[in-house]
Design a protein around this motif. Structure first.
Motif, PDB file in Angstrom:
ATOM      1  N   ALA A 119      44.737  30.095  35.716  1.00 36.85           N
ATOM      2  CA  ALA A 119      44.496  31.107  34.947  1.00 36.85           C
ATOM      3  C   ALA A 119      43.654  30.451  33.524  1.00 36.85           C
ATOM      4  O   ALA A 119      43.509  29.407  33.385  1.00 36.85           O
TER       5      ALA A 119
ATOM      6  N   VAL B 283      51.971  38.046  34.701  1.00 28.58           N
ATOM      7  CA  VAL B 283      51.282  38.131  35.862  1.00 28.58           C
ATOM      8  C   VAL B 283      52.245  38.252  37.117  1.00 28.58           C
ATOM      9  O   VAL B 283      53.027  36.979  37.124  1.00 28.58           O
TER      10      VAL B 283
ATOM     11  N   TRP C 130      52.654  38.847  41.465  1.00 27.64           N
ATOM     12  CA  TRP C 130      52.071  39.117  42.718  1.00 27.64           C
ATOM     13  C   TRP C 130      53.051  38.624  43.633  1.00 27.64           C
ATOM     14  O   TRP C 130      53.429  37.311  43.626  1.00 27.64           O
TER      15      TRP C 130
ATOM     16  N   LEU D  37      45.373  31.430  44.241  1.00 26.97           N
ATOM     17  CA  LEU D  37      45.116  32.513  43.138  1.00 26.97           C
ATOM     18  C   LEU D  37      44.387  32.202  41.922  1.00 26.97           C
ATOM     19  O   LEU D  37      44.767  31.211  41.356  1.00 26.97           O
TER      20      LEU D  37
ATOM     21  N   LEU E 210      43.262  33.848  38.462  1.00 21.72           N
ATOM     22  CA  LEU E 210      43.171  35.117  37.551  1.00 21.72           C
ATOM     23  C   LEU E 210      41.877  35.113  36.623  1.00 21.72           C
ATOM     24  O   LEU E 210      41.357  34.362  35.988  1.00 21.72           O
TER      25      LEU E 210
ATOM     26  N   LEU F 244      43.069  39.550  39.884  1.00 21.99           N
ATOM     27  CA  LEU F 244      43.528  38.620  40.633  1.00 21.99           C
ATOM     28  C   LEU F 244      42.791  38.218  41.806  1.00 21.99           C
ATOM     29  O   LEU F 244      42.827  39.142  42.815  1.00 21.99           O
TER      30      LEU F 244
END
Length: 591
Positions: free
Chosen positions: A203, A182, A184, A94, A96, A102
């Motif tokens: 991130a 954030v 998910w 992942l 950001l 994302l």
């Protein structure tokens, strides 16, 4: 994030090079003064609120990782602390982006001749009156997989082998007081148990705090591993994620790290009744069901209605015997009360009244005028084996043990009469079941369905929304309850009888009394009259015999009805029927 998924990175950090560095440090230390102690890099201490386990190595695509040697047990660590990548394992990266989107990359490993399907929810509950909505876009697939957005779900179907799926998620970043959050669900809705899941998150700023939950929706059990390494990469590990359960990752970042793009939908009373994909499908199915049901009902009932309403040529129901004498014969010997019950599928007062007239015409009763607007039913012959069970029931309800009963004093238990008449038409296979019971059953089902729809509407409005689905059940239930009143119950044999009634109607409407021998007219009038009563053709039928000579058969007057003047019979008989209908309609069962 590319290096986060390379086997070279794993070995560089934890494998042979690490051992080599350690050896060099030992050799250098031998040349230093005593008491000088060399140090190696150490892992950062994870927060006390998360599990303190060794950070996962970066996943490798080395074939040996997909198929570990048999000498090593499944799931056992490889040298250097790296776990093997077994079938039904997933690597997720992942990242950001600055705009708040994302970027997600999922590597999924599926055993040969197997498949895995994920239905990731794009709408999750965010409070009593709000849903949080995510959007998936820019999906790219490398390998054996297909994807689709199905309503509020992101559906992934993966076949055997290694597959990489990349996509972007909007709606993951929320601005809160002095910080950003954030969120998910990195794994959810898989139809297969995930043996091992490894994820990384990066991130623009170092995470302030992390919450990683694993398990069924609504539970708060933590992931196996969730911590940030020295390179500011958040790493997550979870072993043995059961079917349908999720790994829900929430990361807190400093304020204004990226652009916030979270979207929330109101699911209060107004929002709950909004048209969504699910409610639209439900309403569409309801419309199709209602239209289809009423079309079938119209086809089933319309055939008989059109048959009764269609003008057809006369059907010969008058039989000519020896000597030219004429007599009436009903189709298949059907009785007046049976005709009325089969045609409208109900036992009405008119069916019972027609049976009373028929019993008089057949010399079981005699109808006498006892005064102005008053009549009495007089016993003439006892009920015998020539009568059906329902006719004997009508006879006993009318007279009981009395020799004569005034019409105004009738005490008839219509419930017993209805039971007997329904039993009769079912026994003759004109109905498969009692039509009143069929209607009651479907009415009850419709009412219960409407009640469940009300309950479902309230529950959906207060929880997940899509309350229109509950309203669809209400409308469908009410439609079924109303349609039950017209629900057909006739068998094919019963429908044939309805077709024969068409011929009976045409006979009553078209017969010319002048073509009947004078000596037989009174009998033809009388034997046909009960059928005219039940089919509503009394006035027209009696008018055709206005010039009737009641003495032509050798006896004065109408043999089953006593009246002052034969010319007054049509008006007197019509008044008698009205009085009989009132008495039967208001009759109470005997005490």
């Amino acid at each position: 994030m590319g290096t986060a998924l390379s086997s070279a990175g794993v070995l560089a950090k934890w494998g042979i090079p690490g051992a080599a560095v350690a050896a060099i440090c030992v050799l250098v230390g031998l040349g230093q003064s005593a008491g000088a102690q060399p140090t190696l890099p150490s892992d950062p201490k994870p927060p006390s609120s998360v599990p303190s386990l060794k950070p996962p190595g970066k996943p490798s695509l080395d074939p040996s990782m997909l198929n570990p040697p048999k000498s090593r047990s499944a799931g056992a660590p490889l040298p250097g602390g790296v776990k093997p990548l077994l079938p039904e394992s997933i690597n997720i990266a992942l990242k950001l982006e600055r705009d708040g989107s994302l970027s997600v990359s999922e590597q999924i490993f599926v055993q040969a001749r197997k498949s895995m399907t994920r239905r990731a929810p794009l709408r999750i509950k965010a409070g009593d009156e709000q849903d949080r909505v995510f959007t998936v876009r820019d999906v790219r697939v490398s390998g054996n997989a297909t994807t689709e957005i199905a309503g509020d779900e992101f559906v992934i179907r993966v076949g055997e082998g290694a597959t990489t799926i990349r996509y972007k998620v909007d709606g993951a970043v929320t601005d809160l007081d002095g910080r950003q959050e954030v969120r998910w669900q990195v794994a959810s809705g898989w139809d297969t148990k995930v043996r091992f899941l490894r994820a990384s998150f990066i991130a623009p700023e170092r995470p302030r705090s992390v919450s990683c939950l694993a398990g069924a929706f609504g539970t708060d059990s933590k992931c196996g591993v969730a911590l940030t390494d020295e390179s500011q990469v958040l790493r997550v590990e979870q072993e043995g994620l059961p079917v349908g359960e999720r790994v829900d990752l929430t990361v807190e970042l400093p304020a204004r790290t990226v652009g916030a793009n979270a979207r929330f939908d109101d699911i209060g009373t107004a929002g709950a009744f909004g048209l969504t994909t699910a409610s639209g499908v439900g309403l569409g199915a309801l419309v199709l069901a209602l239209v289809g049901g009423f079309m079938l009902l119209w086809l089933a009932r319309g055939r008989d209605a059109r048959a009764l309403a269609t003008d057809v040529g006369p059907v010969e129901l008058l039989m000519t015997g020896d000597g030219g004498r004429v007599a009436f014969a009903s189709p298949d010997g059907v009785l007046p009360g049976q005709v009325g019950t089969v045609v409208d599928e109900r036992v009405d007062v008119s069916d019972v009244a027609a049976t009373v007239v028929d019993l008089a015409v057949r010399n079981y009763l005699f109808i006498r005028e006892t005064g102005q607007g008053e009549w009495a039913l007089v016993r003439r012959n006892p009920p015998d084996a020539s009568l059906t069970d329902y006719e004997r029931t009508v006879y006993r309800q009318l007279l009981g043990d009395a020799a004569e009963v005034p019409v105004t004093g009738l005490r008839v238990d219509l419930g017993a009469v209805r039971d007997a008449m329904y039993t009769d038409v079912v026994s003759r296979e004109w109905f498969a079941r009692r039509p009143d019971h069929d209607r009651s059953l479907w009415s009850i089902v419709g009412v219960l369905l409407a009640f469940l729809g009300v309950v479902a509407t309230v529950v959906l409005a207060l929880t997940v929304g899509n309350a229109l689905l509950g309203l669809a059940l209400v409308v469908g239930g009410l439609g079924l309850a109303l349609g039950a009143r017209m629900m057909p119950a006739r068998t094919r044999r019963g429908s044939v009888l309805v077709q024969q009634v068409r011929g009976l109607l045409s006979y009553l409407r078209a017969t010319d009394a002048s073509t009947i021998p004078a000596v037989d007219r009174e009998m033809v009038l009388s034997r046909s009259l009960p059928y005219a009563v039940v089919l509503g053709e009394v006035e027209g039928w009696v008018r055709r015999f206005a010039d009737l000579d009641t003495s032509a058969d050798g006896t004065p007057g109408i043999y089953w009805y006593e009246t002052g003047s034969p010319a007054e019979f049509p008006a007197r008989f019509a008044a008698f029927l009205m009085a009989l209908d009132r008495a039967l309609g208001g009759a109470q069962p005997p005490r």
